[in-house]
Scaffold this motif. Structure first.
Motif, PDB file in Angstrom:
ATOM      1  N   UNK A 138     141.248 -21.635  -3.476  1.00 42.48           N
ATOM      2  CA  UNK A 138     140.919 -20.158  -3.400  1.00 42.48           C
ATOM      3  C   UNK A 138     140.654 -19.571  -4.866  1.00 42.48           C
ATOM      4  N   UNK A 139     139.836 -18.822  -5.051  1.00 42.74           N
ATOM      5  CA  UNK A 139     139.534 -17.786  -6.431  1.00 42.74           C
ATOM      6  C   UNK A 139     139.963 -16.385  -5.847  1.00 42.74           C
ATOM      7  N   UNK A 140     141.022 -16.001  -6.570  1.00 40.66           N
ATOM      8  CA  UNK A 140     141.210 -14.640  -6.315  1.00 40.66           C
ATOM      9  C   UNK A 140     139.989 -13.504  -6.704  1.00 40.66           C
ATOM     10  N   UNK A 141     139.645 -12.457  -5.706  1.00 35.68           N
ATOM     11  CA  UNK A 141     138.668 -11.555  -6.271  1.00 35.68           C
ATOM     12  C   UNK A 141     138.970 -10.913  -7.480  1.00 35.68           C
ATOM     13  N   UNK A 142     138.045 -10.949  -8.601  1.00 31.95           N
ATOM     14  CA  UNK A 142     138.331 -10.151  -9.692  1.00 31.95           C
ATOM     15  C   UNK A 142     139.231 -10.915 -10.548  1.00 31.95           C
ATOM     16  N   UNK A 143     139.965 -12.150 -10.015  1.00 36.76           N
ATOM     17  CA  UNK A 143     141.097 -12.674 -10.494  1.00 36.76           C
ATOM     18  C   UNK A 143     142.316 -11.690 -10.455  1.00 36.76           C
ATOM     19  N   UNK A 144     142.542 -10.932  -9.486  1.00 34.85           N
ATOM     20  CA  UNK A 144     143.577  -9.852  -9.276  1.00 34.85           C
ATOM     21  C   UNK A 144     144.157 -10.583  -7.915  1.00 34.85           C
ATOM     22  N   UNK A 145     145.633 -10.622  -7.938  1.00 36.69           N
ATOM     23  CA  UNK A 145     146.442 -11.082  -6.681  1.00 36.69           C
ATOM     24  C   UNK A 145     147.283 -10.006  -6.117  1.00 36.69           C
TER      25      UNK A 145
END
Length: 266
Positions: A138-145
């Protein structure tokens, strides 16, 4: 989109942390470093430019899919058949409402950790239909978790829905040296977009070579779309990698992690 990327980078600078390494990863065939090329958001320019260029060079990359267009499903299935890694970027790519204008139903504030994990699980179903694989990163959207203001990474870790989480911020070279020690929930990367040159991209690989670790690239558009790397510069970078196959191992993110787990540092 540029502002979105900068905000995401700031968030991951605070959240992402990979412990310092005390050894180097031993890569296949004596390679000095691994190079992982990742591409976000299932963009048309990736299908039109990136995939043909990678295939021509004999390289495999990782594509994080979100908002997959119905008319491109078969094209992405072909990408998977060609040996590239398809990975999870959620279904609707929900970022914070401050990141960029979006449907209010699909901003991270409208989610809870539980609903975000359900969406990630559902995207895994789509990915399985495309590539037949039972595990995905997974890559979190916008780097936000964050979902509803709560960080969901530990819930995600416990749920065992994904094999890794790639962020949007890189770590120092010494922290990238031993990939086996990396926290799979905080995989670093370095983003390249507007203004990127082949020289800057090659310098990143050289930096990884010096540390014996890896260089995880993050791209969006190539020759089109947004956060766009010029296609000519991207092709120059691939040509350099092809000319230095004995020095660097170009592979997918999952394969690099799997290799590092079974080949401890020296």
């Amino acid at each position: 989109m540029q502002a979105m990327f900068l905000r995401a980078a700031a968030l991951w600078a605070l959240a992402a942390g990979v412990p310092a390494a005390n050894a180097q990863t031993v890569w296949p065939n004596g390679a000095k470093a691994a190079v992982v090329l990742t591409y976000d958001d299932a963009l048309t320019s990736q299908l039109d430019h990136v995939v043909p260029e990678l295939d021509a060079a004999g390289f495999k990359a990782t594509f994080f899919l979100a908002n997959v267009a119905e008319g491109q499903v078969e094209r992405w299935r072909k990408v998977a058949t060609g040996g590239h890694e398809l990975a999870n970027h959620t279904i609707f790519h929900a970022c914070s409402k401050a990141s960029y204008p979006a449907d209010p139903r699909y901003v991270s504030e409208a989610y809870t950790p539980a609903s975000m994990l359900r969406e990630i699980a559902q995207q895994n179903v789509l990915l399985h239909a495309l590539d037949g694989k039972s595990r995905h990163g997974l890559a979190t959207p916008c780097g936000q978790s964050l979902a509803g203001g709560t960080d969901y990474l530990e819930d995600l870790r416990k749920a065992n829905l994904v094999t890794y989480v790639r962020g949007v911020v890189d770590t120092p070279a010494d922290a990238r040296a031993n990939v086996a020690k990396a926290d799979p929930m905080h995989i670093p990367s370095r983003g390249f977009g507007e203004g990127a040159t082949a020289e800057k991209m090659i310098a990143y690989v050289r930096e990884a070579e010096q540390g014996g670790g890896w260089a995880v690239f993050l791209f969006h558009g190539v020759g089109g779309d947004y956060l766009t790397v010029p296609d000519a510069e991207h092709r120059k970078m691939l040509a350099w990698l092809a000319a230095h196959r004995s020095e660097v191992w170009v592979t997918t993110l999952q394969e690099a992690l799997d290799w590092a787990k079974t080949h401890p540092g020296k």
